[in-house]
Design a protein around this motif. Sequence first.
Motif, PDB file in Angstrom:
ATOM      1  N   ALA A  64       0.825  -1.210  -0.112  1.00 48.43           N
ATOM      2  CA  ALA A  64       0.026  -0.018  -0.007  1.00 48.43           C
ATOM      3  C   ALA A  64       0.879   1.124   0.050  1.00 48.43           C
ATOM      4  O   ALA A  64       0.634   2.081  -0.500  1.00 48.43           O
ATOM      5  CB  ALA A  64      -0.836  -0.048   1.056  1.00 48.43           C
ATOM      6  N   LYS A  65       2.055   1.133   0.889  1.00 50.56           N
ATOM      7  CA  LYS A  65       2.975   2.204   0.914  1.00 50.56           C
ATOM      8  C   LYS A  65       3.283   2.586  -0.543  1.00 50.56           C
ATOM      9  O   LYS A  65       3.480   3.857  -0.912  1.00 50.56           O
ATOM     10  CB  LYS A  65       3.949   2.215   1.898  1.00 50.56           C
ATOM     11  CG  LYS A  65       4.991   3.329   1.730  1.00 50.56           C
ATOM     12  CD  LYS A  65       5.900   2.849   2.995  1.00 50.56           C
ATOM     13  CE  LYS A  65       7.144   2.214   2.362  1.00 50.56           C
ATOM     14  NZ  LYS A  65       8.397   1.785   3.253  1.00 50.56           N
TER      15      LYS A  65
ATOM     16  N   LYS B 290       5.532  11.911   5.609  1.00 52.59           N
ATOM     17  CA  LYS B 290       5.431  10.816   6.198  1.00 52.59           C
ATOM     18  C   LYS B 290       4.296  10.225   6.562  1.00 52.59           C
ATOM     19  O   LYS B 290       3.337  10.741   6.910  1.00 52.59           O
ATOM     20  CB  LYS B 290       6.265  11.118   7.681  1.00 52.59           C
ATOM     21  CG  LYS B 290       6.511   9.892   8.715  1.00 52.59           C
ATOM     22  CD  LYS B 290       7.374   8.926   8.066  1.00 52.59           C
ATOM     23  CE  LYS B 290       7.459   7.438   8.581  1.00 52.59           C
ATOM     24  NZ  LYS B 290       8.388   6.628   7.878  1.00 52.59           N
ATOM     25  N   LEU B 291       4.082   8.752   6.042  1.00 53.28           N
ATOM     26  CA  LEU B 291       2.776   8.139   5.969  1.00 53.28           C
ATOM     27  C   LEU B 291       2.635   7.406   7.467  1.00 53.28           C
ATOM     28  O   LEU B 291       3.630   6.683   7.883  1.00 53.28           O
ATOM     29  CB  LEU B 291       2.796   7.186   4.891  1.00 53.28           C
ATOM     30  CG  LEU B 291       2.723   7.878   3.808  1.00 53.28           C
ATOM     31  CD1 LEU B 291       2.586   6.793   2.332  1.00 53.28           C
ATOM     32  CD2 LEU B 291       1.710   8.998   3.334  1.00 53.28           C
ATOM     33  N   TYR B 292       1.452   7.532   7.838  1.00 56.45           N
ATOM     34  CA  TYR B 292       1.126   6.527   9.031  1.00 56.45           C
ATOM     35  C   TYR B 292      -0.025   5.593   8.932  1.00 56.45           C
ATOM     36  O   TYR B 292      -1.123   6.172   8.410  1.00 56.45           O
ATOM     37  CB  TYR B 292       0.756   7.498  10.370  1.00 56.45           C
ATOM     38  CG  TYR B 292       0.412   6.942  11.712  1.00 56.45           C
ATOM     39  CD1 TYR B 292       1.343   6.554  12.649  1.00 56.45           C
ATOM     40  CD2 TYR B 292      -0.800   6.921  12.049  1.00 56.45           C
ATOM     41  CE1 TYR B 292       1.091   6.051  13.507  1.00 56.45           C
ATOM     42  CE2 TYR B 292      -1.310   6.234  13.060  1.00 56.45           C
ATOM     43  CZ  TYR B 292      -0.407   5.670  14.025  1.00 56.45           C
ATOM     44  OH  TYR B 292      -1.020   5.261  15.199  1.00 56.45           O
ATOM     45  N   PHE B 293       0.234   4.483   9.132  1.00 58.78           N
ATOM     46  CA  PHE B 293      -0.596   3.288   9.000  1.00 58.78           C
ATOM     47  C   PHE B 293      -1.041   2.853  10.249  1.00 58.78           C
ATOM     48  O   PHE B 293      -0.360   2.018  10.811  1.00 58.78           O
ATOM     49  CB  PHE B 293      -0.322   2.444   8.043  1.00 58.78           C
ATOM     50  CG  PHE B 293       0.148   2.842   6.584  1.00 58.78           C
ATOM     51  CD1 PHE B 293      -1.010   2.886   5.615  1.00 58.78           C
ATOM     52  CD2 PHE B 293       1.464   3.021   6.258  1.00 58.78           C
ATOM     53  CE1 PHE B 293      -0.700   3.250   4.223  1.00 58.78           C
ATOM     54  CE2 PHE B 293       1.441   3.691   4.807  1.00 58.78           C
ATOM     55  CZ  PHE B 293       0.777   3.601   4.017  1.00 58.78           C
ATOM     56  N   SER B 294      -2.462   2.849  10.845  1.00 58.34           N
ATOM     57  CA  SER B 294      -2.786   2.171  11.753  1.00 58.34           C
ATOM     58  C   SER B 294      -4.463   2.274  11.658  1.00 58.34           C
ATOM     59  O   SER B 294      -5.140   3.256  12.002  1.00 58.34           O
ATOM     60  CB  SER B 294      -2.342   2.651  13.053  1.00 58.34           C
ATOM     61  OG  SER B 294      -2.863   1.804  14.126  1.00 58.34           O
TER      62      SER B 294
ATOM     63  N   ASP C 277      -1.999  10.765   8.431  1.00 58.37           N
ATOM     64  CA  ASP C 277      -2.583   9.600   8.845  1.00 58.37           C
ATOM     65  C   ASP C 277      -3.522   8.838   7.929  1.00 58.37           C
ATOM     66  O   ASP C 277      -4.770   9.489   7.931  1.00 58.37           O
ATOM     67  CB  ASP C 277      -3.348  10.016  10.456  1.00 58.37           C
ATOM     68  CG  ASP C 277      -3.913   8.666  10.779  1.00 58.37           C
ATOM     69  OD1 ASP C 277      -4.214   7.642  10.494  1.00 58.37           O
ATOM     70  OD2 ASP C 277      -4.053   8.809  12.399  1.00 58.37           O
ATOM     71  N   VAL C 278      -3.192   7.969   7.184  1.00 56.27           N
ATOM     72  CA  VAL C 278      -3.865   7.395   6.189  1.00 56.27           C
ATOM     73  C   VAL C 278      -5.543   7.164   6.702  1.00 56.27           C
ATOM     74  O   VAL C 278      -6.393   7.401   5.916  1.00 56.27           O
ATOM     75  CB  VAL C 278      -3.263   6.110   5.370  1.00 56.27           C
ATOM     76  CG1 VAL C 278      -4.133   5.671   4.246  1.00 56.27           C
ATOM     77  CG2 VAL C 278      -1.929   6.819   4.765  1.00 56.27           C
ATOM     78  N   PHE C 279      -5.560   6.001   7.781  1.00 57.60           N
ATOM     79  CA  PHE C 279      -6.859   5.697   7.823  1.00 57.60           C
ATOM     80  C   PHE C 279      -7.696   6.684   8.390  1.00 57.60           C
ATOM     81  O   PHE C 279      -8.807   6.807   8.281  1.00 57.60           O
ATOM     82  CB  PHE C 279      -6.809   4.369   8.818  1.00 57.60           C
ATOM     83  CG  PHE C 279      -6.456   3.128   8.173  1.00 57.60           C
ATOM     84  CD1 PHE C 279      -7.271   2.495   7.580  1.00 57.60           C
ATOM     85  CD2 PHE C 279      -5.110   2.797   8.055  1.00 57.60           C
ATOM     86  CE1 PHE C 279      -7.074   1.312   6.765  1.00 57.60           C
ATOM     87  CE2 PHE C 279      -4.603   1.370   7.737  1.00 57.60           C
ATOM     88  CZ  PHE C 279      -5.721   0.769   6.855  1.00 57.60           C
ATOM     89  N   ALA C 280      -6.954   7.706   9.270  1.00 56.09           N
ATOM     90  CA  ALA C 280      -8.030   8.912   9.787  1.00 56.09           C
ATOM     91  C   ALA C 280      -8.306   9.864   8.614  1.00 56.09           C
ATOM     92  O   ALA C 280      -9.209  10.625   9.043  1.00 56.09           O
ATOM     93  CB  ALA C 280      -7.179   9.210  11.058  1.00 56.09           C
ATOM     94  N   GLY C 281      -7.582   9.730   7.806  1.00 53.34           N
ATOM     95  CA  GLY C 281      -7.717  10.804   6.373  1.00 53.34           C
ATOM     96  C   GLY C 281      -7.316  12.342   7.067  1.00 53.34           C
ATOM     97  O   GLY C 281      -7.987  13.202   6.689  1.00 53.34           O
ATOM     98  N   LYS C 282      -6.241  12.284   7.859  1.00 54.90           N
ATOM     99  CA  LYS C 282      -5.812  13.775   8.344  1.00 54.90           C
ATOM    100  C   LYS C 282      -4.426  13.816   8.019  1.00 54.90           C
ATOM    101  O   LYS C 282      -3.414  12.912   7.869  1.00 54.90           O
ATOM    102  CB  LYS C 282      -5.943  13.660   9.909  1.00 54.90           C
ATOM    103  CG  LYS C 282      -7.277  13.571  10.316  1.00 54.90           C
ATOM    104  CD  LYS C 282      -7.367  13.732  12.062  1.00 54.90           C
ATOM    105  CE  LYS C 282      -8.927  13.578  12.571  1.00 54.90           C
ATOM    106  NZ  LYS C 282      -8.681  13.671  14.153  1.00 54.90           N
TER     107      LYS C 282
END
Length: 228
Positions: A49-50, A150-154, A194-199
């Motif tokens: 995904a990254k 910087k991408l964050y995935f959680s 923050d990918v999942f949070a959309g922020k």
Amino acid sequence: MVVGKVRTSPRISLNKLGEYLVSKPGRRRTIIRDQKEPSDFIVARYAEAKRIIQDCLVSGGADVRPVNRAIEGFSGSYETKWQKDTAILCASALRAFLRMSASIPLNGFNPVRGIDNPEKMNISGVDVSVCPEIILLAPSQDNAIVGGVKLYFSKNNPLTEDASEFVGSVLYRYLSEVTSSESAVSYKNCTVVDVFAGKCFIAPKTYKRNMNDVAAACAEIYHLWNVA
């Protein structure tokens, strides 16, 4: 869980360092243990995904058709449960990215892919793996580095405002001190996504106090590395 090579020297990923700084003591110990004996499976969860998100941003982010094709590709059959679960998570991450991709600020600069294993930033004896996924270059300044993403995935643990400020501050200092000239890099061009949070979180203008806290946290990690 499959544990990879045990790390003898203190090190931590930037995203986990951000979490560490806002966690209670028990969780801090767990983070250190996980960084000392990282699971190969966990490390690889969002790798594909990254890569796809990097490709999209490097192309300017306007053409999302390759992202949609990748999502469709993740719906295939898989030999193991881990592979299937990873595909589901990657597809979910890409769907979340599509919902917020237009809001990621590239600020008119040229986005290029960050290298996979760049130089680490040593803070208080701990090697911090910053690894910006995207580097922003300014053609008007001979392709000087001016910022990064910087991408964050959680999926279940969104990045808090406080953690994002720590991550953003380290990202800014890393791009300024390790990869570039401080005069060229601006905090305004350093973004944590923050990918999942959309922020999207922009690095704070006042970073020195954050970096003092980061240095103290890394000193703690250094001293606890062999006892956690």
